[in-house]
Design a protein around this motif. Structure first.
Motif, PDB file in Angstrom:
ATOM      1  N   THR A 142       1.048  -1.362   0.132  1.00  0.00           N
ATOM      2  CA  THR A 142      -0.307   0.088  -0.318  1.00  0.00           C
ATOM      3  C   THR A 142       1.013   0.779  -0.301  1.00  0.00           C
ATOM      4  OG1 THR A 142      -2.128  -1.197   0.830  1.00  0.00           O
ATOM      5  CG2 THR A 142      -1.606   1.337   1.282  1.00  0.00           C
ATOM      6  N   ALA A 143       1.703   1.110   0.684  1.00  0.00           N
ATOM      7  CA  ALA A 143       3.309   2.349   1.098  1.00  0.00           C
ATOM      8  C   ALA A 143       3.226   2.458  -0.209  1.00  0.00           C
ATOM      9  CB  ALA A 143       3.851   2.057   2.160  1.00  0.00           C
ATOM     10  N   LEU A 144       4.343   1.746  -0.488  1.00  0.00           N
ATOM     11  CA  LEU A 144       4.768   1.741  -2.178  1.00  0.00           C
ATOM     12  C   LEU A 144       3.847   1.932  -3.049  1.00  0.00           C
ATOM     13  CD1 LEU A 144       7.137  -1.450  -2.405  1.00  0.00           C
ATOM     14  CD2 LEU A 144       8.220   1.468  -2.314  1.00  0.00           C
ATOM     15  N   ARG A 145       2.994   1.533  -3.014  1.00  0.00           N
ATOM     16  CA  ARG A 145       1.566   1.951  -3.812  1.00  0.00           C
ATOM     17  C   ARG A 145       1.327   3.454  -4.848  1.00  0.00           C
ATOM     18  NH1 ARG A 145       0.476  -2.029  -6.904  1.00  0.00           N
ATOM     19  NH2 ARG A 145      -0.198  -4.444  -6.468  1.00  0.00           N
ATOM     20  N   SER A 146       1.759   4.125  -3.125  1.00  0.00           N
ATOM     21  CA  SER A 146       1.035   5.073  -2.913  1.00  0.00           C
ATOM     22  C   SER A 146       2.381   6.477  -3.186  1.00  0.00           C
ATOM     23  CB  SER A 146       0.690   6.008  -1.949  1.00  0.00           C
ATOM     24  OG  SER A 146       1.227   5.069  -0.804  1.00  0.00           O
ATOM     25  N   ALA A 147       3.523   5.533  -3.225  1.00  0.00           N
ATOM     26  CA  ALA A 147       4.179   6.667  -3.257  1.00  0.00           C
ATOM     27  C   ALA A 147       5.135   7.295  -5.028  1.00  0.00           C
ATOM     28  CB  ALA A 147       6.045   6.269  -2.150  1.00  0.00           C
ATOM     29  N   VAL A 148       5.005   6.627  -5.536  1.00  0.00           N
ATOM     30  CA  VAL A 148       5.280   6.507  -6.975  1.00  0.00           C
ATOM     31  C   VAL A 148       3.972   5.930  -8.477  1.00  0.00           C
ATOM     32  CG1 VAL A 148       7.357   5.230  -8.716  1.00  0.00           C
ATOM     33  CG2 VAL A 148       7.694   5.697  -6.551  1.00  0.00           C
ATOM     34  N   ALA A 149       4.436   6.560  -8.888  1.00  0.00           N
ATOM     35  CA  ALA A 149       3.495   6.175 -10.264  1.00  0.00           C
ATOM     36  C   ALA A 149       3.982   5.594 -10.484  1.00  0.00           C
ATOM     37  CB  ALA A 149       2.978   7.323 -11.054  1.00  0.00           C
ATOM     38  N   TRP A 150       3.352   4.153 -10.251  1.00  0.00           N
ATOM     39  CA  TRP A 150       3.137   2.866 -11.068  1.00  0.00           C
ATOM     40  C   TRP A 150       2.958   2.145 -12.680  1.00  0.00           C
ATOM     41  CZ3 TRP A 150       8.175   0.753  -8.775  1.00  0.00           C
ATOM     42  CH2 TRP A 150       8.745   1.029  -7.543  1.00  0.00           C
ATOM     43  N   GLN A 151       3.315   1.595 -13.104  1.00  0.00           N
ATOM     44  CA  GLN A 151       2.192   0.577 -14.305  1.00  0.00           C
ATOM     45  C   GLN A 151       2.063  -0.356 -14.062  1.00  0.00           C
ATOM     46  OE1 GLN A 151       4.375   1.435 -17.722  1.00  0.00           O
ATOM     47  NE2 GLN A 151       4.302   3.624 -18.313  1.00  0.00           N
ATOM     48  N   SER A 152       2.979  -0.595 -13.134  1.00  0.00           N
ATOM     49  CA  SER A 152       2.910  -2.040 -12.611  1.00  0.00           C
ATOM     50  C   SER A 152       4.201  -2.785 -11.336  1.00  0.00           C
ATOM     51  CB  SER A 152       3.136  -3.131 -13.446  1.00  0.00           C
ATOM     52  OG  SER A 152       4.740  -3.432 -13.472  1.00  0.00           O
ATOM     53  N   LEU A 153       3.438  -3.358 -10.295  1.00  0.00           N
ATOM     54  CA  LEU A 153       4.217  -3.811  -9.292  1.00  0.00           C
ATOM     55  C   LEU A 153       3.691  -4.395  -8.008  1.00  0.00           C
ATOM     56  CD1 LEU A 153       6.252  -2.508  -6.813  1.00  0.00           C
ATOM     57  CD2 LEU A 153       4.127  -1.419  -5.632  1.00  0.00           C
ATOM     58  N   THR A 154       4.995  -5.619  -8.089  1.00  0.00           N
ATOM     59  CA  THR A 154       4.829  -7.178  -7.994  1.00  0.00           C
ATOM     60  C   THR A 154       6.226  -7.093  -7.033  1.00  0.00           C
ATOM     61  OG1 THR A 154       5.615  -7.771  -9.821  1.00  0.00           O
ATOM     62  CG2 THR A 154       3.788  -7.592  -9.887  1.00  0.00           C
ATOM     63  N   ALA A 155       5.140  -8.085  -5.491  1.00  0.00           N
ATOM     64  CA  ALA A 155       5.705  -8.715  -4.907  1.00  0.00           C
ATOM     65  C   ALA A 155       5.710 -10.022  -4.858  1.00  0.00           C
ATOM     66  CB  ALA A 155       5.261  -8.661  -3.866  1.00  0.00           C
ATOM     67  N   GLU A 156       6.879 -10.917  -4.742  1.00  0.00           N
ATOM     68  CA  GLU A 156       7.501 -12.578  -5.258  1.00  0.00           C
ATOM     69  C   GLU A 156       7.860 -12.559  -3.696  1.00  0.00           C
ATOM     70  OE1 GLU A 156       9.443 -16.197  -7.763  1.00  0.00           O
ATOM     71  OE2 GLU A 156       9.823 -14.299  -7.732  1.00  0.00           O
ATOM     72  N   VAL A 157       6.757 -13.374  -2.702  1.00  0.00           N
ATOM     73  CA  VAL A 157       7.256 -14.015  -1.809  1.00  0.00           C
ATOM     74  C   VAL A 157       7.818 -15.622  -1.482  1.00  0.00           C
ATOM     75  CG1 VAL A 157       6.654 -14.525   0.407  1.00  0.00           C
ATOM     76  CG2 VAL A 157       6.260 -12.297  -0.432  1.00  0.00           C
ATOM     77  N   LYS A 158       8.882 -16.207  -0.809  1.00  0.00           N
ATOM     78  CA  LYS A 158       9.007 -17.069  -0.846  1.00  0.00           C
ATOM     79  C   LYS A 158       9.115 -17.524   0.372  1.00  0.00           C
ATOM     80  CE  LYS A 158      11.976 -17.481  -5.291  1.00  0.00           C
ATOM     81  NZ  LYS A 158      13.517 -17.643  -5.142  1.00  0.00           N
ATOM     82  N   ALA A 159       7.653 -18.309   0.634  1.00  0.00           N
ATOM     83  CA  ALA A 159       7.910 -18.696   2.550  1.00  0.00           C
ATOM     84  C   ALA A 159       8.388 -19.915   2.774  1.00  0.00           C
ATOM     85  CB  ALA A 159       6.339 -19.823   2.360  1.00  0.00           C
ATOM     86  N   VAL A 160       9.547 -20.536   2.221  1.00  0.00           N
ATOM     87  CA  VAL A 160      10.826 -20.994   2.807  1.00  0.00           C
ATOM     88  C   VAL A 160      11.572 -20.257   3.075  1.00  0.00           C
ATOM     89  CG1 VAL A 160      11.641 -22.872   2.502  1.00  0.00           C
ATOM     90  CG2 VAL A 160       9.550 -22.653   1.786  1.00  0.00           C
ATOM     91  N   GLN A 161      12.273 -19.865   2.466  1.00  0.00           N
ATOM     92  CA  GLN A 161      13.167 -18.649   2.243  1.00  0.00           C
ATOM     93  C   GLN A 161      13.158 -17.504   3.120  1.00  0.00           C
ATOM     94  OE1 GLN A 161      12.552 -19.820  -0.159  1.00  0.00           O
ATOM     95  NE2 GLN A 161      14.168 -21.083  -1.343  1.00  0.00           N
ATOM     96  N   GLN A 162      11.818 -17.192   3.372  1.00  0.00           N
ATOM     97  CA  GLN A 162      10.986 -15.453   3.858  1.00  0.00           C
ATOM     98  C   GLN A 162      11.939 -14.691   2.901  1.00  0.00           C
ATOM     99  OE1 GLN A 162       9.084 -15.339   7.325  1.00  0.00           O
ATOM    100  NE2 GLN A 162       9.004 -16.956   5.597  1.00  0.00           N
ATOM    101  N   THR A 163      11.951 -14.595   1.589  1.00  0.00           N
ATOM    102  CA  THR A 163      12.512 -13.869   1.269  1.00  0.00           C
ATOM    103  C   THR A 163      11.001 -12.944   0.381  1.00  0.00           C
ATOM    104  OG1 THR A 163      13.173 -14.908  -0.305  1.00  0.00           O
ATOM    105  CG2 THR A 163      14.768 -14.378   1.289  1.00  0.00           C
ATOM    106  N   THR A 164      11.274 -11.965  -0.859  1.00  0.00           N
ATOM    107  CA  THR A 164      11.192 -11.266  -0.975  1.00  0.00           C
ATOM    108  C   THR A 164      11.510 -10.562  -2.831  1.00  0.00           C
ATOM    109  OG1 THR A 164       9.412 -10.546   0.427  1.00  0.00           O
ATOM    110  CG2 THR A 164       8.843  -9.516  -1.999  1.00  0.00           C
ATOM    111  N   THR A 165      11.224 -10.993  -3.394  1.00  0.00           N
ATOM    112  CA  THR A 165      11.839  -9.902  -4.682  1.00  0.00           C
ATOM    113  C   THR A 165      10.520  -9.202  -5.487  1.00  0.00           C
ATOM    114  OG1 THR A 165      12.758 -11.531  -5.180  1.00  0.00           O
ATOM    115  CG2 THR A 165      12.180 -10.496  -6.625  1.00  0.00           C
ATOM    116  N   LEU A 166      10.440  -7.495  -6.016  1.00  0.00           N
ATOM    117  CA  LEU A 166       9.809  -6.542  -5.772  1.00  0.00           C
ATOM    118  C   LEU A 166      10.088  -6.350  -7.239  1.00  0.00           C
ATOM    119  CD1 LEU A 166       9.934  -4.501  -2.485  1.00  0.00           C
ATOM    120  CD2 LEU A 166       7.721  -5.973  -3.489  1.00  0.00           C
ATOM    121  N   VAL A 167       9.375  -6.232  -7.850  1.00  0.00           N
ATOM    122  CA  VAL A 167       9.474  -6.041  -9.863  1.00  0.00           C
ATOM    123  C   VAL A 167       8.835  -4.695  -9.614  1.00  0.00           C
ATOM    124  CG1 VAL A 167      10.021  -6.478 -11.811  1.00  0.00           C
ATOM    125  CG2 VAL A 167      10.925  -7.757  -9.673  1.00  0.00           C
ATOM    126  N   GLY A 168       8.623  -3.266 -10.026  1.00  0.00           N
ATOM    127  CA  GLY A 168       8.561  -1.922 -10.446  1.00  0.00           C
ATOM    128  C   GLY A 168       8.816  -1.556 -11.899  1.00  0.00           C
TER     129      GLY A 168
END
Length: 231
Positions: A142-168
């Protein structure tokens, strides 16, 4: 021989590039502007692009995977710059970078000795894709979406590794880099992984570069085809 074939055989670009050179009135035959590819030329004719004889012009189009903290300067003698990455052959060209990626980020930078190509890319204003890796799950954007005018914003969360890859994807490169850099758990620098239709090659190691493929060059300037087409 017609002019289009002559320019092709002398490595002046792809068919689309050559069409664009003619439409932009950048080609001269014996100092007269030529806009038709079917124009007949003779071996003794002086054919130039941007005032340079075709026989001495070999335009270069490069894509870099720029390391963190490197300048966009293409002077070979400047330490920690794009120029310092060039091999001996490419140091002879008067290259200019599309210098919109700050030193605080890594990734894709384009450069060419075709100044019109660089200025065309600047005018087209392609969006950038930026990528960040986090050492913790992040599902609330939510905070990220409101801070920048994105064309797209996605988060890939890997539950086992407890990591996130953000692509905007956004036209606001500076804003995106700033927001990503402030995220808790950021692992490594934020990277630009695509510019418009061209992605950073997965097999291009950090600190290296290669020539753009013809299809990549055409994709980057494709919107100009409609603008240059006869009405």
């Amino acid at each position: 021989m017609n002019l289009e074939r002559y320019l092709t055989e002398h490595h002046q670009g792809t068919r689309r590039q050559i069409f664009r050179l003619l439409r932009q009135e950048r080609v001269t035959v014996n100092d007269a502007v030529a806009v038709a590819g079917h124009t007949t030329v003779q071996p003794q004719d002086r054919i130039c692009v941007d005032g340079l004889a075709v026989t001495g012009r070999q335009p270069q189009y490069l894509i870099f995977n720029r390391p963190l903290g490197f300048q966009n300067d293409l002077t070979p003698t400047v330490p920690r710059s794009l120029g310092s990455l060039l091999n001996d052959f490419d140091r002879q060209w008067q290259l200019t970078a599309l210098a919109d990626l700050p030193k605080t980020a890594t990734g894709l930078v384009l450069a060419s000795d075709d100044s019109r190509f660089v200025s065309d890319l600047q005018s087209l204003g392609w969006p950038s894709q930026v990528t960040a890796h986090l050492s913790a799950p992040l599902t609330d954007l939510t905070a990220l979406r409101s801070a920048v005018a994105w064309q797209s914003l996605t988060a890939e969360v890997k539950a086992v590794q407890q990591t996130t890859t953000l692509v905007g994807v956004t036209h606001d490169l500076t804003g995106a880099l700033t927001q990503f850099a402030q995220l808790p758990g950021l692992v490594g620098p934020v990277a630009r992984t695509a510019f418009g239709p061209v992605s950073l090659p997965g097999d291009l190691p950090m600190g290296t570069y290669r020539g753009l493929f013809p299809a990549e060059i055409d994709a980057l300037v494709a919107p100009l085809d409609d603008a240059d087409a006869p009405r």
